[in-house]
Design a protein around this motif. Sequence first.
Motif, mmCIF file in Angstrom:
data_model
loop_
_atom_site.group_PDB
_atom_site.id
_atom_site.type_symbol
_atom_site.label_atom_id
_atom_site.label_comp_id
_atom_site.label_asym_id
_atom_site.label_seq_id
_atom_site.Cartn_x
_atom_site.Cartn_y
_atom_site.Cartn_z
ATOM 1 N N GLY A 233 0.816 -1.215 0.000
ATOM 2 C CA GLY A 233 0.000 0.000 0.000
ATOM 3 C C GLY A 233 0.841 1.253 0.000
ATOM 4 N N ALA A 234 1.971 1.234 0.719
ATOM 5 C CA ALA A 234 2.848 2.393 0.753
ATOM 6 C C ALA A 234 3.439 2.672 -0.620
ATOM 7 C CB ALA A 234 3.967 2.176 1.776
ATOM 8 N N VAL A 235 3.844 1.609 -1.313
ATOM 9 C CA VAL A 235 4.395 1.774 -2.659
ATOM 10 C C VAL A 235 3.339 2.377 -3.586
ATOM 11 C CG1 VAL A 235 5.241 0.541 -4.692
ATOM 12 C CG2 VAL A 235 6.134 -0.015 -2.427
ATOM 13 N N LYS A 236 2.109 1.884 -3.494
ATOM 14 C CA LYS A 236 1.032 2.425 -4.338
ATOM 15 C C LYS A 236 0.785 3.899 -4.036
ATOM 16 C CE LYS A 236 -2.130 -0.697 -3.474
ATOM 17 N NZ LYS A 236 -3.425 -1.403 -3.525
ATOM 18 N N ALA A 237 0.792 4.261 -2.740
ATOM 19 C CA ALA A 237 0.563 5.653 -2.362
ATOM 20 C C ALA A 237 1.657 6.558 -2.913
ATOM 21 C CB ALA A 237 0.485 5.774 -0.840
ATOM 22 N N PHE A 238 2.893 6.089 -2.851
ATOM 23 C CA PHE A 238 4.014 6.884 -3.359
ATOM 24 C C PHE A 238 3.934 7.040 -4.872
ATOM 25 C CE2 PHE A 238 8.474 7.199 -4.848
ATOM 26 C CZ PHE A 238 8.825 8.384 -4.215
ATOM 27 N N GLU A 239 3.641 5.949 -5.570
ATOM 28 C CA GLU A 239 3.550 6.015 -7.027
ATOM 29 C C GLU A 239 2.411 6.913 -7.476
ATOM 30 O OE1 GLU A 239 3.279 1.913 -8.092
ATOM 31 O OE2 GLU A 239 5.460 1.596 -8.036
ATOM 32 N N ARG A 240 1.300 6.851 -6.751
ATOM 33 C CA ARG A 240 0.180 7.706 -7.114
ATOM 34 C C ARG A 240 0.516 9.172 -6.873
ATOM 35 N NH1 ARG A 240 -6.063 7.749 -4.743
ATOM 36 N NH2 ARG A 240 -6.756 9.469 -6.031
ATOM 37 N N LEU A 241 1.182 9.474 -5.758
ATOM 38 C CA LEU A 241 1.581 10.848 -5.470
ATOM 39 C C LEU A 241 2.480 11.384 -6.581
ATOM 40 C CD1 LEU A 241 1.999 13.349 -3.667
ATOM 41 C CD2 LEU A 241 3.813 12.076 -2.486
ATOM 42 N N LYS A 242 3.466 10.605 -7.000
ATOM 43 C CA LYS A 242 4.391 11.065 -8.022
ATOM 44 C C LYS A 242 3.693 11.318 -9.358
ATOM 45 C CE LYS A 242 8.549 9.707 -8.467
ATOM 46 N NZ LYS A 242 9.771 8.914 -8.735
ATOM 47 N N ALA A 243 2.674 10.524 -9.655
ATOM 48 C CA ALA A 243 1.998 10.625 -10.955
ATOM 49 C C ALA A 243 0.849 11.627 -10.956
ATOM 50 C CB ALA A 243 1.469 9.255 -11.367
ATOM 51 N N SER A 244 0.412 12.076 -9.791
ATOM 52 C CA SER A 244 -0.785 12.913 -9.702
ATOM 53 C C SER A 244 -0.550 14.315 -10.259
ATOM 54 C CB SER A 244 -1.227 13.016 -8.236
ATOM 55 O OG SER A 244 -2.204 14.026 -8.086
ATOM 56 N N LYS A 245 -1.378 14.718 -11.190
ATOM 57 C CA LYS A 245 -1.297 16.072 -11.735
ATOM 58 C C LYS A 245 -1.733 17.106 -10.698
ATOM 59 C CE LYS A 245 -1.928 14.638 -16.536
ATOM 60 N NZ LYS A 245 -2.775 14.734 -17.754
ATOM 61 N N THR A 246 -2.686 16.713 -9.857
ATOM 62 C CA THR A 246 -3.091 17.613 -8.779
ATOM 63 C C THR A 246 -1.920 17.872 -7.839
ATOM 64 O OG1 THR A 246 -5.404 16.897 -8.834
ATOM 65 C CG2 THR A 246 -4.622 17.875 -6.781
ATOM 66 N N ALA A 247 -1.236 16.805 -7.423
ATOM 67 C CA ALA A 247 -0.103 16.952 -6.510
ATOM 68 C C ALA A 247 0.992 17.808 -7.124
ATOM 69 C CB ALA A 247 0.440 15.579 -6.146
ATOM 70 N N GLN A 248 1.223 17.662 -8.403
ATOM 71 C CA GLN A 248 2.303 18.398 -9.065
ATOM 72 C C GLN A 248 2.060 19.904 -9.088
ATOM 73 O OE1 GLN A 248 2.714 16.435 -12.867
ATOM 74 N NE2 GLN A 248 3.196 14.470 -11.907
ATOM 75 N N ARG A 249 0.827 20.333 -8.841
ATOM 76 C CA ARG A 249 0.527 21.769 -8.786
ATOM 77 C C ARG A 249 0.796 22.364 -7.407
ATOM 78 N NH1 ARG A 249 -4.145 20.092 -11.689
ATOM 79 N NH2 ARG A 249 -5.477 20.478 -9.879
ATOM 80 N N SER A 250 1.134 21.520 -6.437
ATOM 81 C CA SER A 250 1.402 21.996 -5.089
ATOM 82 C C SER A 250 2.827 22.544 -4.984
ATOM 83 C CB SER A 250 1.219 20.871 -4.073
ATOM 84 O OG SER A 250 1.716 21.241 -2.804
ATOM 85 N N LYS A 251 2.982 23.620 -4.237
ATOM 86 C CA LYS A 251 4.315 24.191 -4.022
ATOM 87 C C LYS A 251 5.176 23.278 -3.146
ATOM 88 C CE LYS A 251 2.662 27.138 -0.197
ATOM 89 N NZ LYS A 251 1.221 26.811 -0.335
ATOM 90 N N HIS A 252 4.546 22.291 -2.486
ATOM 91 C CA HIS A 252 5.283 21.374 -1.615
ATOM 92 C C HIS A 252 5.596 20.037 -2.292
ATOM 93 C CE1 HIS A 252 4.371 24.162 1.581
ATOM 94 N NE2 HIS A 252 3.080 23.997 1.421
ATOM 95 N N TYR A 253 5.169 19.880 -3.532
ATOM 96 C CA TYR A 253 5.257 18.575 -4.193
ATOM 97 C C TYR A 253 6.690 18.022 -4.216
ATOM 98 C CZ TYR A 253 5.385 15.189 -8.037
ATOM 99 O OH TYR A 253 5.616 14.083 -8.808
ATOM 100 N N GLU A 254 7.620 18.790 -4.771
ATOM 101 C CA GLU A 254 8.990 18.291 -4.918
ATOM 102 C C GLU A 254 9.627 18.026 -3.554
ATOM 103 O OE1 GLU A 254 11.273 20.833 -7.410
ATOM 104 O OE2 GLU A 254 10.037 20.482 -9.188
ATOM 105 N N GLU A 255 9.358 18.883 -2.588
ATOM 106 C CA GLU A 255 9.921 18.707 -1.246
ATOM 107 C C GLU A 255 9.428 17.416 -0.603
ATOM 108 O OE1 GLU A 255 9.615 20.820 3.173
ATOM 109 O OE2 GLU A 255 8.698 21.775 1.408
ATOM 110 N N ILE A 256 8.122 17.153 -0.696
ATOM 111 C CA ILE A 256 7.549 15.964 -0.064
ATOM 112 C C ILE A 256 8.020 14.699 -0.766
ATOM 113 C CG2 ILE A 256 5.404 14.745 0.455
ATOM 114 C CD1 ILE A 256 6.016 17.171 2.240
ATOM 115 N N VAL A 257 8.041 14.707 -2.084
ATOM 116 C CA VAL A 257 8.518 13.539 -2.828
ATOM 117 C C VAL A 257 9.963 13.235 -2.452
ATOM 118 C CG1 VAL A 257 9.128 12.662 -5.118
ATOM 119 C CG2 VAL A 257 6.907 13.762 -4.751
ATOM 120 N N ALA A 258 10.788 14.283 -2.346
ATOM 121 C CA ALA A 258 12.188 14.088 -1.975
ATOM 122 C C ALA A 258 12.315 13.506 -0.571
ATOM 123 C CB ALA A 258 12.938 15.415 -2.066
#
Length: 375
Positions: A233-258
């Motif tokens: 489930g954790a792997v799925k959550a991470f993959e979905r976050l990285k692929a989400s267009k909504t998430a990519q519009r967040s100013k925190h996206y790159e920081e959280i992914v890193a």
Amino acid sequence: MKNHKHVFLVLGYTLIAAAAAAQEPTPVAKSDEIYIPAEPLKRLPPNYPSSALSAGREGWARVSFIISETGEIVAPMIEDSSHRDFDAPSLRAVEAWRYKPATVGGKPVEQSMVETMIRFQLEGATGASAGYIKQYRAIIDLIAAKNLTEAAPLLQALESGRLNFYEEAWLWWLKYVYLDATGAADPSALEVPLRRALGSSETANDDFLPPDVYVSASQRLFVVRARGGDFSGAVKAFERLKASKTAQRSKHYEEIVAQLEPVHREIMEQVNGPNILRQQARVEEHDYWVHRMLRRSFAIGDVQGGAIDVVDVRCTRANRRFVSLPADAVLTIPASWGDCGVYIKGDVGTTFAFEEYPAGLANATAPAQAVPPAQ
């Protein structure tokens, strides 16, 4: 109340691949081994449930099923839904669907790991009402003031009212904030509101929460699953976050992914390593516990608080149902079966340990040899 209603088959039908570790290169298939997935022939949407319609409630149901060698639907089940009202009409509709069956080398075969998302939506129901916003802000203020006793009944009242998709997403996020404030330590208690706040499917439209909240909820879902031992489930959550267009519009996206990437790498090292992966599991409200497998061998033990009735191993190219398992039996699934999930049916509230074993484990039992399948 007069409402125009719509029922959408959001994902149509989708093969759900397991969140697996790095795969070996796929060899070129021989002509008699070529696999062609099933194709839909007849898929009528369900009727909008009258109880939800009269209450002005929108919702969704995620259904998984097997497509038989004749193209009929076998063993449909609700994996998750926003409300019980949507379960029965979704199952009734799916049971009547028909497909052109999958084939291997031109011969019809069963196809498992098929999933569809059905959304029930009322025309014009967008955004949050003024009354909803007022109630929401009152609850948030009470939680911030640590007045959780007073917040609880207001949260329950908000949940029982009319809710569209947008309002429901915010409600589930609010329920997570409330549970987190209570100090709830049970990963499953925190996982459910986060999962539902983020959307009705791993690949569904995720625009109900704004980008910053979406990223925050995704981060928390990843952490909750990882801490609970739910690596899949954790792997799925991470993959979905990285692929989400909504998430990519967040100013925190790159920081959280890193921040999450090192933990994700560590999880994958564990998956590819020699240690047993152990997860505490619980049968939830839909009578099933569902797990996308990371490895090919597993065992179930330490069953408490109820009984396990059925263990379904559903893979893209084969499936097997067990009505009992020998004590300490380790089942190994052939690689030829494709990506696999385990669907464990039992009494709601039943807990058990689910263990996945590394490749090459001695004394493993093949599914066909373990116990007779249910008729």
